[in-house]
Design a protein around this motif. Structure first.
Motif, PDB file in Angstrom:
ATOM      1  N   GLY A 115       0.795  -1.221   0.000  1.00  0.00           N
ATOM      2  CA  GLY A 115       0.000   0.000   0.000  1.00  0.00           C
ATOM      3  C   GLY A 115       0.830   1.274   0.000  1.00  0.00           C
ATOM      4  O   GLY A 115       0.274   2.375  -0.001  1.00  0.00           O
ATOM      5  N   GLU A 116       2.162   1.148  -0.022  1.00  0.00           N
ATOM      6  CA  GLU A 116       3.028   2.322   0.018  1.00  0.00           C
ATOM      7  C   GLU A 116       3.060   3.033  -1.330  1.00  0.00           C
ATOM      8  O   GLU A 116       2.968   2.404  -2.381  1.00  0.00           O
ATOM      9  CB  GLU A 116       4.459   1.923   0.384  1.00  0.00           C
ATOM     10  CG  GLU A 116       4.641   1.344   1.765  1.00  0.00           C
ATOM     11  CD  GLU A 116       6.071   0.892   1.987  1.00  0.00           C
ATOM     12  OE1 GLU A 116       6.846   1.661   2.596  1.00  0.00           O
ATOM     13  OE2 GLU A 116       6.412  -0.216   1.530  1.00  0.00           O
ATOM     14  N   LYS A 117       3.233   4.343  -1.258  1.00  0.00           N
ATOM     15  CA  LYS A 117       3.405   5.160  -2.462  1.00  0.00           C
ATOM     16  C   LYS A 117       4.850   5.663  -2.501  1.00  0.00           C
ATOM     17  O   LYS A 117       5.320   6.265  -1.542  1.00  0.00           O
ATOM     18  CB  LYS A 117       2.436   6.347  -2.444  1.00  0.00           C
ATOM     19  CG  LYS A 117       2.545   7.245  -3.663  1.00  0.00           C
ATOM     20  CD  LYS A 117       1.551   8.407  -3.557  1.00  0.00           C
ATOM     21  CE  LYS A 117       1.708   9.370  -4.723  1.00  0.00           C
ATOM     22  NZ  LYS A 117       0.769  10.510  -4.639  1.00  0.00           N
ATOM     23  N   TYR A 118       5.538   5.393  -3.591  1.00  0.00           N
ATOM     24  CA  TYR A 118       6.934   5.809  -3.721  1.00  0.00           C
ATOM     25  C   TYR A 118       7.358   5.643  -5.176  1.00  0.00           C
ATOM     26  O   TYR A 118       6.546   5.267  -6.032  1.00  0.00           O
ATOM     27  CB  TYR A 118       7.844   4.979  -2.801  1.00  0.00           C
ATOM     28  CG  TYR A 118       7.808   3.482  -3.064  1.00  0.00           C
ATOM     29  CD1 TYR A 118       8.697   2.884  -3.962  1.00  0.00           C
ATOM     30  CD2 TYR A 118       6.886   2.656  -2.428  1.00  0.00           C
ATOM     31  CE1 TYR A 118       8.670   1.524  -4.218  1.00  0.00           C
ATOM     32  CE2 TYR A 118       6.839   1.293  -2.678  1.00  0.00           C
ATOM     33  CZ  TYR A 118       7.723   0.737  -3.570  1.00  0.00           C
ATOM     34  OH  TYR A 118       7.682  -0.618  -3.829  1.00  0.00           O
ATOM     35  N   CYS A 119       8.615   5.907  -5.466  1.00  0.00           N
ATOM     36  CA  CYS A 119       9.159   5.717  -6.817  1.00  0.00           C
ATOM     37  C   CYS A 119       9.955   4.415  -6.834  1.00  0.00           C
ATOM     38  O   CYS A 119      10.980   4.306  -6.162  1.00  0.00           O
ATOM     39  CB  CYS A 119      10.054   6.901  -7.204  1.00  0.00           C
ATOM     40  SG  CYS A 119      11.017   6.617  -8.715  1.00  0.00           S
ATOM     41  N   GLN A 120       9.482   3.421  -7.608  1.00  0.00           N
ATOM     42  CA  GLN A 120      10.172   2.123  -7.642  1.00  0.00           C
ATOM     43  C   GLN A 120      11.514   2.221  -8.354  1.00  0.00           C
ATOM     44  O   GLN A 120      12.495   1.602  -7.945  1.00  0.00           O
ATOM     45  CB  GLN A 120       9.290   1.090  -8.344  1.00  0.00           C
ATOM     46  CG  GLN A 120       9.776  -0.342  -8.175  1.00  0.00           C
ATOM     47  CD  GLN A 120       9.558  -0.862  -6.756  1.00  0.00           C
ATOM     48  OE1 GLN A 120       8.429  -0.939  -6.292  1.00  0.00           O
ATOM     49  NE2 GLN A 120      10.635  -1.215  -6.077  1.00  0.00           N
ATOM     50  N   VAL A 121      11.589   3.016  -9.424  1.00  0.00           N
ATOM     51  CA  VAL A 121      12.867   3.206 -10.121  1.00  0.00           C
ATOM     52  C   VAL A 121      13.900   3.765  -9.154  1.00  0.00           C
ATOM     53  O   VAL A 121      15.049   3.320  -9.108  1.00  0.00           O
ATOM     54  CB  VAL A 121      12.688   4.146 -11.334  1.00  0.00           C
ATOM     55  CG1 VAL A 121      14.042   4.509 -11.943  1.00  0.00           C
ATOM     56  CG2 VAL A 121      11.797   3.499 -12.392  1.00  0.00           C
ATOM     57  N   CYS A 122      13.482   4.758  -8.363  1.00  0.00           N
ATOM     58  CA  CYS A 122      14.402   5.372  -7.391  1.00  0.00           C
ATOM     59  C   CYS A 122      14.787   4.376  -6.301  1.00  0.00           C
ATOM     60  O   CYS A 122      15.949   4.320  -5.878  1.00  0.00           O
ATOM     61  CB  CYS A 122      13.764   6.604  -6.751  1.00  0.00           C
ATOM     62  SG  CYS A 122      13.111   7.804  -7.928  1.00  0.00           S
ATOM     63  N   LYS A 123      13.830   3.600  -5.819  1.00  0.00           N
ATOM     64  CA  LYS A 123      14.102   2.671  -4.726  1.00  0.00           C
ATOM     65  C   LYS A 123      15.125   1.616  -5.131  1.00  0.00           C
ATOM     66  O   LYS A 123      15.953   1.205  -4.316  1.00  0.00           O
ATOM     67  CB  LYS A 123      12.810   1.999  -4.268  1.00  0.00           C
ATOM     68  CG  LYS A 123      12.973   1.142  -3.010  1.00  0.00           C
ATOM     69  CD  LYS A 123      11.645   0.738  -2.422  1.00  0.00           C
ATOM     70  CE  LYS A 123      11.844  -0.021  -1.116  1.00  0.00           C
ATOM     71  NZ  LYS A 123      10.543  -0.369  -0.478  1.00  0.00           N
TER      72      LYS A 123
END
Length: 232
Positions: A79-87
């Motif tokens: 359910g988290e919102k973030y940038c997967q490319v960045c992670k």
């Protein structure tokens, strides 16, 4: 008694004997020169505007030589919102994009997860983006997001994969960073980028993953083999 003429002659003789000289007036001081005028300030020229970066496009997705860019997603498992490319940072990474109802895309996800397990999660990352495709163009899903995210979460459990399954974040009914940059026109679009996010492989519904496997080996610097999983 001295005459006036004698007195004058005597005065002249006395002056000469004492080395007297007629006092010369001091020269007049030179007039101050006017200060040189300060150079006029040159107008500061504005730097030319840098042209906006343009994506390198394939038929669907980014082509080889393109670049992954950050975009916000929702991880449907957490359910988290973030940038997967960045992670995923400087790790080589696979991005697969498809629709939730595409059965062949589900098999792609399993095959890509197998590649990650083959090379190791410390060396290779992957994630799958679930999107809508309307009129030949990917659009961020904006319908019942809660139902969609629950469905994607259940799919990850059903497939038994470890890679994240995500959807583009809904940012006011769109997600320009994904929809506008990545040029997704078909489900089962697969892209692979190195640690600097430069695209090294791009394909749509490939018959097998040998091309992707070769690109991964070149980036990781590992010997080639014929162990790429078959696309089903």
């Amino acid at each position: 008694m001295l005459t006036t003429r004698s007195s004058l002659a005597l005065a002249v003789l006395l002056a000469a004997a004492c080395g007297g000289e007629t006092t010369k007036p001091a020269p007049a001081p030179e007039a101050a020169k006017p200060a040189a005028p300060a150079p006029a300030d040159k107008p500061v020229e504005a730097a030319p505007a840098k042209p906006a970066e343009q994506p390198v496009l394939a038929d669907s997705g980014l082509g080889v030589g393109g670049k992954f860019k950050p975009f916000e997603i929702v991880n449907c498992d957490s359910g988290e919102k973030y940038c997967q490319v960045c992670k995923f940072g400087g790790s080589p990474k696979i991005m697969a994009v498809g629709t939730i109802d595409d059965e062949a895309f589900k098999n792609d996800i399993k095959n890509l997860d197998a590649l990650v397990q083959k090379y190791g999660e410390d060396k290779l990352k992957a994630f799958a983006v679930i999107t809508d495709i309307k009129d030949g163009k990917a659009t961020t899903p904006t319908g019942d997001r809660a139902a969609l995210e629950a469905k994607v979460k259940a799919l990850r459990t059903e497939l038994g994969v470890t890679i994240p399954l995500v959807v583009p974040a809904d940012e006011g009914g769109k997600n320009d960073a994904f929809d506008g940059w990545y040029n997704i026109t078909k489900s089962r679009t697969v892209m692979f980028a190195d640690g600097r996010n430069a695209v090294k492989y791009s394909g749509v519904a490939p018959a097998d993953l040998s091309g992707l496997n070769t690109a991964i080996q070149e980036v990781l610097g590992v010997p080639g083999d014929a162990a790429a999983p078959k696309a089903g």
